[in-house]
Enzyme design. Structure first.
Site, PDB file in Angstrom:
ATOM      1  NE  ARG A  54      43.137  -5.273  14.217  1.00 19.42           N
ATOM      2  CZ  ARG A  54      42.821  -6.476  14.634  1.00 19.42           C
ATOM      3  NH1 ARG A  54      43.772  -7.322  14.998  1.00 19.42           N
ATOM      4  NH2 ARG A  54      41.564  -6.846  14.694  1.00 19.42           N
TER       5      ARG A  54
ATOM      6  N   GLY B 130      36.366  -9.705  15.251  1.00 17.77           N
ATOM      7  CA  GLY B 130      35.386 -10.245  16.191  1.00 17.77           C
ATOM      8  C   GLY B 130      34.635  -9.148  16.940  1.00 17.77           C
TER       9      GLY B 130
ATOM     10  N   GLY C  55      38.201  -9.021   8.536  1.00 20.01           N
ATOM     11  CA  GLY C  55      39.443  -9.270   7.813  1.00 20.01           C
ATOM     12  C   GLY C  55      39.297  -9.424   6.303  1.00 20.01           C
TER      13      GLY C  55
ATOM     14  CE  LYS D  32      31.380 -23.922   7.538  1.00 24.02           C
ATOM     15  NZ  LYS D  32      32.078 -24.659   8.605  1.00 24.02           N
TER      16      LYS D  32
HETATM   17  C1  3PG Z   1      41.447  -9.758  16.489  1.00 29.43           C
HETATM   18  O1  3PG Z   1      42.370  -9.915  15.678  1.00 29.43           O
HETATM   19  O2  3PG Z   1      40.245  -9.965  16.205  1.00 29.43           O
HETATM   20  C2  3PG Z   1      41.772  -9.195  17.835  1.00 29.43           C
HETATM   21  O3  3PG Z   1      43.088  -8.715  17.880  1.00 29.43           O
HETATM   22  C3  3PG Z   1      41.476 -10.172  18.930  1.00 29.43           C
HETATM   23  O4  3PG Z   1      42.329 -11.285  18.862  1.00 29.43           O
HETATM   24  P1  3PG Z   1      41.892 -12.652  19.567  1.00 29.43           P
HETATM   25  O5  3PG Z   1      40.741 -13.200  18.768  1.00 29.43           O
HETATM   26  O6  3PG Z   1      43.097 -13.541  19.561  1.00 29.43           O
HETATM   27  O7  3PG Z   1      41.443 -12.315  20.974  1.00 29.43           O
END
Ligand code: 3PG
Length: 385
Positions: A34, A362, A339, A191
């Site tokens: 990142r 996310g 990830g 899942k």
């Molecule tokens: C992530 O790693 O998906 C983003 O940096 C958002 O982090 P968070 O889910 O803690 O808001």
């Protein structure tokens, strides 16, 4: 939206919201993807003569207090090595920062600020007062309507999209909104329940939807096979049946099983019809992997989220490796995110052969689900006003 690349930044106080939420261990950044993705934005803003500040969250600290464990100090140390300009960390900055053109001031973890998560107007206005131009570049946090992603964009004199955010939206748009066909989507992971909306959304867009990992087990069970002790969501079997009936989902014909979740459990290749009560499915078998590789090779657009097996254990890594290598070899436009997917890409060394690797976890999934990313919606609103 307004883009940073179209603005004159010379002498302006510029605040970039980046996603520098990276894993840290013993004070060191352990995965810099990142940060590397954000460097071009920082360099461009410096070249354009900005008085530059950058803000990000790191982890999920308790709001309203400083906590060294979640400090951006390791990121600052990384940036000092990566950039040729002076870089400093500011802890108290909400009432203003002195910043000169040519230097970079990193504002300490924005989640230490009270009101960040709830996006209070008071905090958002304080962020906004720090800058002449706010640059939203944190694609990975664009699904959060927080003070530093959404609120500040509402009140800053000018709010624009940074090059990373703009690039992510363009790449995802290319794959999801007007894909060259055939489009293949590969959704792995453990899942169905966490990926249900993703599967439903992709089933409407993709010409072929490939499921893998624990998700595939639920589909294998839906096809009437025994999955033994495998991870399987029995309450979602009807949902899987419905999706399989509506969508072109290639069936898994063979699998690799073990008897317990461990690095040392021996791997056995079996036809799906031969799985017994004591088996746990940890990977797709070679025939299924070959069939999927052929589908991938013939695709024009590929979207990949989630490994198809327990690739962390070498004896169950082959399926994910074959998929990864097929994506690398395919001439299609390919986009990957999430990830575990990035970890697999690293493990199999194909990073430079994927057309676009998203920095979002996310946020990537929410975009694929067809949801509006609030921070992007705010930039759109500002551009219209
Ligand atoms: C992530 O790693 O998906 C983003 O940096 C958002 O982090 P968070 O889910 O803690 O808001």
């Amino acid at each position: 939206v307004i883009k940073m690349t179209d603005l004159d930044l010379a002498g302006k106080r510029v605040l970039i919201r980046a996603d520098l939420n990276v894993p840290v261990k013993d004070g060191k950044v352990t995965s810099d993807a990142r940060i590397v993705a954000t460097l071009p934005t920082i360099k461009l803003a410096l070249e354009k003569g900005a008085k530059l500040m950058i803000t990000s969250h790191l982890g999920r600290p308790t709001e309203g207090e400083y906590n060294e464990e979640f400090s951006l100090a390791p990121v600052v140390n990384y940036l000092k090595d990566a950039l040729s300009c002076p870089v400093r960390l500011a802890k108290d900055y909400l009432d203003g920062v002195d910043v000169a053109a040519g230097e970079l001031v990193v504002l300490e973890n924005c989640r230490f600020n009270k009101g960040e998560k709830k996006n209070t107007e008071e905090l958002a206005k304080k962020y906004a007062a720090l800058c002449d131009i706010f640059v939203m570049d944190a694609f990975g946090t664009a699904h959060r309507a927080e003070g530093s992603t959404y609120g500040v964009a509402q009140f800053a004199p000018v709010a624009c999209a940074g090059p990373l955010l703009a690039g992510e939206l363009e790449a995802l748009g290319k794959a999801m909104l007007k894909p060259e066909r055939p489009m293949v989507a590969i959704v792995g992971g453990s899942k169905v329940s966490t990926k249900l909306t993703v599967l439903e959304s992709l089933s409407k867009i993709a010409d072929q939807l490939v499921v893998g990992g624990g998700i595939a087990n639920t589909f294998i069970a839906a096809a009437g096979h025994n999955v033994g002790k495998s991870l399987c969501e029995h309450d979602l079997i009807d949902t899987a049946k419905k999706l399989a009936a509506e969508t072109n989902i290639p069936v898994t014909t063979d699998v690799v099983v073990g008897t317990e979740f461990s690095e040392s459990t021996p791997a056995t290749i079996k036809s799906v019809a031969d799985v017994t009560d004591g088996d746990m499915i940890f990977d797709i078998g070679p025939d299924s992997a070959k069939a999927l590789a052929d589908i991938i090779m013939n695709a024009k657009t590929i979207l990949w989220n989630g490994p198809v097996g327990v690739f962390e254990f070498d004896q169950f890594a082959e399926g994910t490796k074959i998929i990864a290598e097929a994506i690398a070899a395919s001439p299609a436009f390919s986009i990957a995110g999430g990830g575990d997917t990035l970890a697999a890409i690293d493990k199999f060394g194909i990073a430079d052969k994927v057309s676009y690797i998203s920095t979002g976890g996310g946020a990537f999934l929410e975009f694929v689900e067809g949801k509006v990313l609030p921070a992007v919606a705010m930039l759109e609103q500002r551009a219209k006003a």
